[in-house]
Design a protein around this motif. Structure first.
Motif, PDB file in Angstrom:
ATOM      1  N   ALA A  91      69.811 -49.100-110.676  1.00 22.11           N
ATOM      2  CA  ALA A  91      70.065 -47.676-110.459  1.00 22.11           C
ATOM      3  C   ALA A  91      71.349 -47.236-111.157  1.00 22.11           C
ATOM      4  O   ALA A  91      71.401 -46.154-111.761  1.00 22.11           O
ATOM      5  CB  ALA A  91      70.135 -47.381-108.963  1.00 22.11           C
ATOM      6  N   TRP A  92      72.383 -48.065-111.091  1.00 25.78           N
ATOM      7  CA  TRP A  92      73.648 -47.718-111.725  1.00 25.78           C
ATOM      8  C   TRP A  92      73.510 -47.667-113.247  1.00 25.78           C
ATOM      9  O   TRP A  92      74.035 -46.766-113.896  1.00 25.78           O
ATOM     10  CB  TRP A  92      74.753 -48.699-111.311  1.00 25.78           C
ATOM     11  CG  TRP A  92      76.103 -48.303-111.792  1.00 25.78           C
ATOM     12  CD1 TRP A  92      76.801 -47.164-111.494  1.00 25.78           C
ATOM     13  CD2 TRP A  92      76.941 -49.034-112.682  1.00 25.78           C
ATOM     14  NE1 TRP A  92      78.015 -47.155-112.136  1.00 25.78           N
ATOM     15  CE2 TRP A  92      78.131 -48.295-112.870  1.00 25.78           C
ATOM     16  CE3 TRP A  92      76.804 -50.259-113.337  1.00 25.78           C
ATOM     17  CZ2 TRP A  92      79.164 -48.732-113.681  1.00 25.78           C
ATOM     18  CZ3 TRP A  92      77.849 -50.697-114.141  1.00 25.78           C
ATOM     19  CH2 TRP A  92      79.012 -49.932-114.307  1.00 25.78           C
ATOM     20  N   VAL A  93      72.789 -48.618-113.820  1.00 23.86           N
ATOM     21  CA  VAL A  93      72.570 -48.638-115.271  1.00 23.86           C
ATOM     22  C   VAL A  93      71.817 -47.375-115.698  1.00 23.86           C
ATOM     23  O   VAL A  93      72.175 -46.736-116.687  1.00 23.86           O
ATOM     24  CB  VAL A  93      71.819 -49.921-115.701  1.00 23.86           C
ATOM     25  CG1 VAL A  93      71.310 -49.810-117.136  1.00 23.86           C
ATOM     26  CG2 VAL A  93      72.720 -51.138-115.543  1.00 23.86           C
ATOM     27  N   GLU A  94      70.799 -46.993-114.947  1.00 23.90           N
ATOM     28  CA  GLU A  94      70.055 -45.773-115.261  1.00 23.90           C
ATOM     29  C   GLU A  94      70.962 -44.552-115.197  1.00 23.90           C
ATOM     30  O   GLU A  94      70.915 -43.669-116.058  1.00 23.90           O
ATOM     31  CB  GLU A  94      68.868 -45.603-114.319  1.00 23.90           C
ATOM     32  CG  GLU A  94      67.740 -46.557-114.599  1.00 23.90           C
ATOM     33  CD  GLU A  94      66.590 -46.410-113.616  1.00 23.90           C
ATOM     34  OE1 GLU A  94      66.430 -45.316-113.025  1.00 23.90           O
ATOM     35  OE2 GLU A  94      65.845 -47.388-113.434  1.00 23.90           O
ATOM     36  N   GLU A  95      71.805 -44.500-114.167  1.00 26.58           N
ATOM     37  CA  GLU A  95      72.738 -43.386-114.025  1.00 26.58           C
ATOM     38  C   GLU A  95      73.728 -43.354-115.194  1.00 26.58           C
ATOM     39  O   GLU A  95      73.987 -42.296-115.769  1.00 26.58           O
ATOM     40  CB  GLU A  95      73.493 -43.511-112.704  1.00 26.58           C
ATOM     41  CG  GLU A  95      74.455 -42.388-112.436  1.00 26.58           C
ATOM     42  CD  GLU A  95      75.189 -42.555-111.122  1.00 26.58           C
ATOM     43  OE1 GLU A  95      76.272 -41.948-110.997  1.00 26.58           O
ATOM     44  OE2 GLU A  95      74.713 -43.271-110.230  1.00 26.58           O
ATOM     45  N   CYS A  96      74.273 -44.500-115.535  1.00 28.25           N
ATOM     46  CA  CYS A  96      75.217 -44.580-116.662  1.00 28.25           C
ATOM     47  C   CYS A  96      74.561 -44.130-117.959  1.00 28.25           C
ATOM     48  O   CYS A  96      75.149 -43.365-118.730  1.00 28.25           O
ATOM     49  CB  CYS A  96      75.745 -46.000-116.827  1.00 28.25           C
ATOM     50  SG  CYS A  96      76.908 -46.510-115.549  1.00 28.25           S
ATOM     51  N   ASN A  97      73.362 -44.604-118.205  1.00 23.49           N
ATOM     52  CA  ASN A  97      72.683 -44.296-119.465  1.00 23.49           C
ATOM     53  C   ASN A  97      72.295 -42.824-119.587  1.00 23.49           C
ATOM     54  O   ASN A  97      72.044 -42.345-120.692  1.00 23.49           O
ATOM     55  CB  ASN A  97      71.471 -45.195-119.667  1.00 23.49           C
ATOM     56  CG  ASN A  97      71.859 -46.564-120.134  1.00 23.49           C
ATOM     57  OD1 ASN A  97      72.974 -46.777-120.598  1.00 23.49           O
ATOM     58  ND2 ASN A  97      70.952 -47.511-120.020  1.00 23.49           N
ATOM     59  N   SER A  98      72.270 -42.113-118.482  1.00 23.36           N
ATOM     60  CA  SER A  98      71.976 -40.681-118.563  1.00 23.36           C
ATOM     61  C   SER A  98      73.256 -39.856-118.658  1.00 23.36           C
ATOM     62  O   SER A  98      73.205 -38.636-118.794  1.00 23.36           O
ATOM     63  CB  SER A  98      71.143 -40.237-117.360  1.00 23.36           C
ATOM     64  OG  SER A  98      71.889 -40.358-116.169  1.00 23.36           O
ATOM     65  N   GLY A  99      74.394 -40.524-118.618  1.00 22.51           N
ATOM     66  CA  GLY A  99      75.682 -39.842-118.676  1.00 22.51           C
ATOM     67  C   GLY A  99      76.306 -39.884-120.054  1.00 22.51           C
ATOM     68  O   GLY A  99      75.647 -40.172-121.057  1.00 22.51           O
ATOM     69  N   HIS A 100      77.619 -39.638-120.087  1.00 17.93           N
ATOM     70  CA  HIS A 100      78.329 -39.519-121.356  1.00 17.93           C
ATOM     71  C   HIS A 100      79.496 -40.487-121.517  1.00 17.93           C
ATOM     72  O   HIS A 100      80.214 -40.412-122.507  1.00 17.93           O
ATOM     73  CB  HIS A 100      78.871 -38.096-121.519  1.00 17.93           C
ATOM     74  CG  HIS A 100      77.818 -37.054-121.451  1.00 17.93           C
ATOM     75  ND1 HIS A 100      76.918 -36.840-122.473  1.00 17.93           N
ATOM     76  CD2 HIS A 100      77.486 -36.177-120.469  1.00 17.93           C
ATOM     77  CE1 HIS A 100      76.087 -35.876-122.131  1.00 17.93           C
ATOM     78  NE2 HIS A 100      76.412 -35.453-120.929  1.00 17.93           N
ATOM     79  N   HIS A 101      79.713 -41.393-120.569  1.00 17.57           N
ATOM     80  CA  HIS A 101      80.902 -42.244-120.611  1.00 17.57           C
ATOM     81  C   HIS A 101      80.615 -43.732-120.725  1.00 17.57           C
ATOM     82  O   HIS A 101      81.393 -44.454-121.332  1.00 17.57           O
ATOM     83  CB  HIS A 101      81.766 -42.017-119.365  1.00 17.57           C
ATOM     84  CG  HIS A 101      82.198 -40.613-119.198  1.00 17.57           C
ATOM     85  ND1 HIS A 101      83.139 -40.017-120.013  1.00 17.57           N
ATOM     86  CD2 HIS A 101      81.795 -39.657-118.334  1.00 17.57           C
ATOM     87  CE1 HIS A 101      83.307 -38.768-119.641  1.00 17.57           C
ATOM     88  NE2 HIS A 101      82.501 -38.516-118.630  1.00 17.57           N
ATOM     89  N   ILE A 102      79.521 -44.184-120.120  1.00 21.12           N
ATOM     90  CA  ILE A 102      79.193 -45.612-120.105  1.00 21.12           C
ATOM     91  C   ILE A 102      77.714 -45.755-120.409  1.00 21.12           C
ATOM     92  O   ILE A 102      76.880 -45.096-119.780  1.00 21.12           O
ATOM     93  CB  ILE A 102      79.519 -46.233-118.734  1.00 21.12           C
ATOM     94  CG1 ILE A 102      81.005 -46.065-118.427  1.00 21.12           C
ATOM     95  CG2 ILE A 102      79.124 -47.713-118.700  1.00 21.12           C
ATOM     96  CD1 ILE A 102      81.368 -46.321-116.994  1.00 21.12           C
ATOM     97  N   TRP A 103      77.422 -46.610-121.382  1.00 21.11           N
ATOM     98  CA  TRP A 103      76.039 -46.863-121.755  1.00 21.11           C
ATOM     99  C   TRP A 103      75.776 -48.360-121.803  1.00 21.11           C
ATOM    100  O   TRP A 103      76.631 -49.140-122.197  1.00 21.11           O
ATOM    101  CB  TRP A 103      75.721 -46.288-123.132  1.00 21.11           C
ATOM    102  CG  TRP A 103      75.864 -44.812-123.254  1.00 21.11           C
ATOM    103  CD1 TRP A 103      75.660 -43.865-122.289  1.00 21.11           C
ATOM    104  CD2 TRP A 103      76.240 -44.097-124.428  1.00 21.11           C
ATOM    105  NE1 TRP A 103      75.880 -42.616-122.798  1.00 21.11           N
ATOM    106  CE2 TRP A 103      76.239 -42.724-124.110  1.00 21.11           C
ATOM    107  CE3 TRP A 103      76.570 -44.481-125.719  1.00 21.11           C
ATOM    108  CZ2 TRP A 103      76.546 -41.736-125.028  1.00 21.11           C
ATOM    109  CZ3 TRP A 103      76.879 -43.492-126.641  1.00 21.11           C
ATOM    110  CH2 TRP A 103      76.864 -42.143-126.300  1.00 21.11           C
TER     111      TRP A 103
END
Length: 119
Positions: A92-104
């Protein structure tokens, strides 16, 4: 710390040194990226401590927060599937990160140029 190599993309540094074992190592990496004008750092997944992938340890949050605070993007590069198999929270955290702008989280550096290009 070892010398970071520049990926053939503007403003991205690739970390190829020893594992980032302590917060001081992360801050050194951020400082070097900051001073060189890089806006992103690409870190191979195998250079992160094992505790990074167990969210309950707080290591991932601490590392991520340092990058966000200094406004340097973090791209974790490599296969993390073995960690995802055992943790729905990490997935869930990886999915959230990948939809953001700071951590991929990306499988390899070939995905970075398209992620960095404004849509």
């Amino acid at each position: 710390m070892t010398t970071r190599e520049r990926i053939p993309m503007p403003d991205v540094h690739s970390y190829d040194g020893p594992p980032l074992a302590e917060v001081r190592d992360v801050l050194d990496l951020i400082g070097e990226a900051w001073s060189s004008g890089a806006s992103w750092v690409a870190v191979p997944a195998d250079r992160l401590p094992a505790a990074f992938f167990t969210l309950s340890t707080g290591v991932a949050g601490e590392i991520a927060q340092k990058f966000v605070n200094y406004r340097i993007g973090l791209s974790i590069v490599g296969d993390i599937s073995r960690h995802l198999e055992t943790s729905s929270a990490l997935r869930a955290w990886v999915e959230e990160c990948n939809s953001g702008h700071h951590i991929w989280f990306v499988p390899d550096t070939t995905e970075l140029p398209s992620r960095l290009t404004p849509r």
